[in-house]
Write a protein that holds these residues in place. Sequence first.
Motif, PDB file in Angstrom:
ATOM      1  N   TYR A 246       5.919  17.843  -6.215  1.00 13.10           N
ATOM      2  CA  TYR A 246       5.371  17.209  -7.413  1.00 13.10           C
ATOM      3  C   TYR A 246       4.469  16.044  -7.020  1.00 13.10           C
ATOM      4  N   ALA A 247       3.468  15.793  -7.841  1.00 12.79           N
ATOM      5  CA  ALA A 247       2.595  14.627  -7.649  1.00 12.79           C
ATOM      6  C   ALA A 247       2.197  14.066  -9.010  1.00 12.79           C
ATOM      7  N   TYR A 248       2.407  12.768  -9.178  1.00 12.06           N
ATOM      8  CA  TYR A 248       2.024  12.088 -10.408  1.00 12.06           C
ATOM      9  C   TYR A 248       1.311  10.794 -10.055  1.00 12.06           C
ATOM     10  N   SER A 249       0.567  10.271 -11.014  1.00 11.64           N
ATOM     11  CA  SER A 249      -0.097   8.985 -10.833  1.00 11.64           C
ATOM     12  C   SER A 249       0.173   8.102 -12.040  1.00 11.64           C
ATOM     13  N   GLU A 250       0.390   6.817 -11.773  1.00 13.23           N
ATOM     14  CA  GLU A 250       0.426   5.809 -12.818  1.00 13.23           C
ATOM     15  C   GLU A 250      -0.864   4.998 -12.690  1.00 13.23           C
ATOM     16  N   LYS A 251      -1.502   4.749 -13.814  1.00 13.39           N
ATOM     17  CA  LYS A 251      -2.794   4.063 -13.789  1.00 13.39           C
ATOM     18  C   LYS A 251      -2.820   3.050 -14.927  1.00 13.39           C
ATOM     19  N   VAL A 252      -2.807   1.772 -14.581  1.00 13.47           N
ATOM     20  CA  VAL A 252      -2.727   0.713 -15.591  1.00 13.47           C
ATOM     21  C   VAL A 252      -3.909  -0.238 -15.417  1.00 13.47           C
TER      22      VAL A 252
ATOM     23  N   PRO B  60       0.797  -1.231   0.000  1.00 13.27           N
ATOM     24  CA  PRO B  60       0.000   0.000   0.000  1.00 13.27           C
ATOM     25  C   PRO B  60       0.831   1.283   0.000  1.00 13.27           C
ATOM     26  N   SER B  61       1.980   1.254   0.676  1.00 15.68           N
ATOM     27  CA  SER B  61       2.811   2.464   0.684  1.00 15.68           C
ATOM     28  C   SER B  61       4.271   2.111   0.934  1.00 15.68           C
ATOM     29  N   GLU B  62       5.151   2.908   0.349  1.00 15.08           N
ATOM     30  CA  GLU B  62       6.586   2.757   0.578  1.00 15.08           C
ATOM     31  C   GLU B  62       7.288   4.071   0.262  1.00 15.08           C
ATOM     32  N   VAL B  63       8.507   4.182   0.745  1.00 10.94           N
ATOM     33  CA  VAL B  63       9.328   5.367   0.499  1.00 10.94           C
ATOM     34  C   VAL B  63      10.623   4.900  -0.156  1.00 10.94           C
ATOM     35  N   LYS B  64      10.969   5.522  -1.294  1.00 12.79           N
ATOM     36  CA  LYS B  64      12.209   5.199  -1.995  1.00 12.79           C
ATOM     37  C   LYS B  64      13.018   6.478  -2.161  1.00 12.79           C
ATOM     38  N   THR B  65      14.301   6.408  -1.851  1.00 13.88           N
ATOM     39  CA  THR B  65      15.184   7.552  -2.087  1.00 13.88           C
ATOM     40  C   THR B  65      16.166   7.185  -3.194  1.00 13.88           C
TER      41      THR B  65
ATOM     42  N   GLU C 170       4.551  11.018  -4.942  1.00 11.86           N
ATOM     43  CA  GLU C 170       4.754  12.404  -4.510  1.00 11.86           C
ATOM     44  C   GLU C 170       6.194  12.576  -4.049  1.00 11.86           C
ATOM     45  N   PHE C 171       6.764  13.726  -4.358  1.00  9.06           N
ATOM     46  CA  PHE C 171       8.145  14.003  -3.975  1.00  9.06           C
ATOM     47  C   PHE C 171       8.409  15.502  -4.064  1.00  9.06           C
ATOM     48  N   GLU C 172       9.554  15.890  -3.516  1.00  7.68           N
ATOM     49  CA  GLU C 172       9.979  17.289  -3.544  1.00  7.68           C
ATOM     50  C   GLU C 172      11.377  17.360  -4.136  1.00  7.68           C
ATOM     51  N   ASP C 173      11.624  18.371  -4.942  1.00  6.19           N
ATOM     52  CA  ASP C 173      12.951  18.563  -5.516  1.00  6.19           C
ATOM     53  C   ASP C 173      13.210  20.065  -5.658  1.00  6.19           C
ATOM     54  N   GLU C 174      14.309  20.510  -5.082  1.00 10.46           N
ATOM     55  CA  GLU C 174      14.719  21.915  -5.141  1.00 10.46           C
ATOM     56  C   GLU C 174      13.578  22.845  -4.735  1.00 10.46           C
ATOM     57  N   GLY C 175      12.905  22.480  -3.639  1.00 10.69           N
ATOM     58  CA  GLY C 175      11.858  23.331  -3.088  1.00 10.69           C
ATOM     59  C   GLY C 175      10.509  23.230  -3.778  1.00 10.69           C
ATOM     60  N   GLU C 176      10.439  22.456  -4.876  1.00 11.66           N
ATOM     61  CA  GLU C 176       9.165  22.294  -5.591  1.00 11.66           C
ATOM     62  C   GLU C 176       8.545  20.942  -5.226  1.00 11.66           C
TER      63      GLU C 176
ATOM     64  N   ILE D 207      16.484  12.146  -4.057  1.00 14.01           N
ATOM     65  CA  ILE D 207      15.066  12.509  -4.096  1.00 14.01           C
ATOM     66  C   ILE D 207      14.271  11.420  -3.388  1.00 14.01           C
ATOM     67  N   THR D 208      13.424  11.817  -2.442  1.00 12.20           N
ATOM     68  CA  THR D 208      12.614  10.871  -1.692  1.00 12.20           C
ATOM     69  C   THR D 208      11.220  10.786  -2.314  1.00 12.20           C
ATOM     70  N   PHE D 209      10.915   9.607  -2.858  1.00 12.59           N
ATOM     71  CA  PHE D 209       9.622   9.370  -3.500  1.00 12.59           C
ATOM     72  C   PHE D 209       8.690   8.669  -2.507  1.00 12.59           C
ATOM     73  N   ASN D 210       7.546   9.279  -2.228  1.00 11.59           N
ATOM     74  CA  ASN D 210       6.514   8.671  -1.391  1.00 11.59           C
ATOM     75  C   ASN D 210       5.487   8.020  -2.323  1.00 11.59           C
ATOM     76  N   ILE D 211       5.375   6.693  -2.246  1.00  6.38           N
ATOM     77  CA  ILE D 211       4.597   5.932  -3.203  1.00  6.38           C
ATOM     78  C   ILE D 211       3.443   5.221  -2.490  1.00  6.38           C
ATOM     79  N   THR D 212       2.233   5.383  -3.011  1.00  7.28           N
ATOM     80  CA  THR D 212       1.084   4.630  -2.501  1.00  7.28           C
ATOM     81  C   THR D 212       0.428   3.890  -3.659  1.00  7.28           C
ATOM     82  N   ARG D 213      -0.156   2.738  -3.352  1.00  7.74           N
ATOM     83  CA  ARG D 213      -0.771   1.889  -4.386  1.00  7.74           C
ATOM     84  C   ARG D 213      -2.168   1.461  -3.954  1.00  7.74           C
ATOM     85  N   LYS D 214      -3.046   1.313  -4.949  1.00  5.78           N
ATOM     86  CA  LYS D 214      -4.405   0.844  -4.679  1.00  5.78           C
ATOM     87  C   LYS D 214      -4.996   0.266  -5.961  1.00  5.78           C
TER      88      LYS D 214
END
Length: 243
Positions: free
Chosen positions: A193-199, A158-163, A185-191, A167-174
């Motif tokens: 970001y949020a993306y989704s993969e949907k298959v 359901p969730s994991e964190v990968k660096t 979701e992640f942060e880079d240079e103060g920005e 860059i630390t990526f916070n990943i959730t799955r459902k």
Amino acid sequence: MELAANRWFSSWFDTPYYHILYKNRGDEEAQQFMQNLITFLKLPQGASILDLACGKGRHSVYLNKLGFDVTGVDLSVNSIAYAKQFENENLHFHTHCMCKPMDEQYDAVFNLFTSLGYFEDEKENRESILSIKKEIKEGGWGVIDFMNVVKVIDNLVPSEVKTVQGITFNITRKVENGYIVKDIEFEDEGEEYAYSEKVKAFTLENFLYYFEKAGIELVHTFGNYNLQPYDKIKSDRLILVFK
């Protein structure tokens, strides 16, 4: 937050962050799979291969080194721009949507590493398979390498964190409405970001339905890159070999 567009793959695949997150995908395993596949299919030297949804072209480049005439296509402009550095007279890359057939036909069409089922519109998923059928020469082969959704759903984390690269990526799955959804979701240079993969969670039964509609004959079903038999519960992959 920078949110992904409705056609999530159009934006996420074109970011450098997609390639950072997945930078450790195993080239050795991919190359062994290609060796096993071309041996099994008995593809002759110089045979034409379409690598459909080729990404940055790692499979295409390797197949070309093995002596094949390879065309790699992908929707990602940035991935194709990167892949073009490897072009030669028997290796070409183009930007192309898999839901439309190419103008040429090939001895083999490969759709690898779960590169199908991205479209929200069921019609486009169906058209993608119809297009593959049209792209295969008489007597040629088609191969779809998809995740085994039964095992994926049974073992969903359901969730994991990968660096990766700082860059630390916070990943959730459902699983939602017949799709496997991964939110990143992640942060880079103060920005932020949020993306989704949907298959689309295509099962073997789903593919058989599409194949029947497209007039495709399923010849072999494998469950991993060593081309061992498919087991609905245990297999890592669902690899379909068809005509």
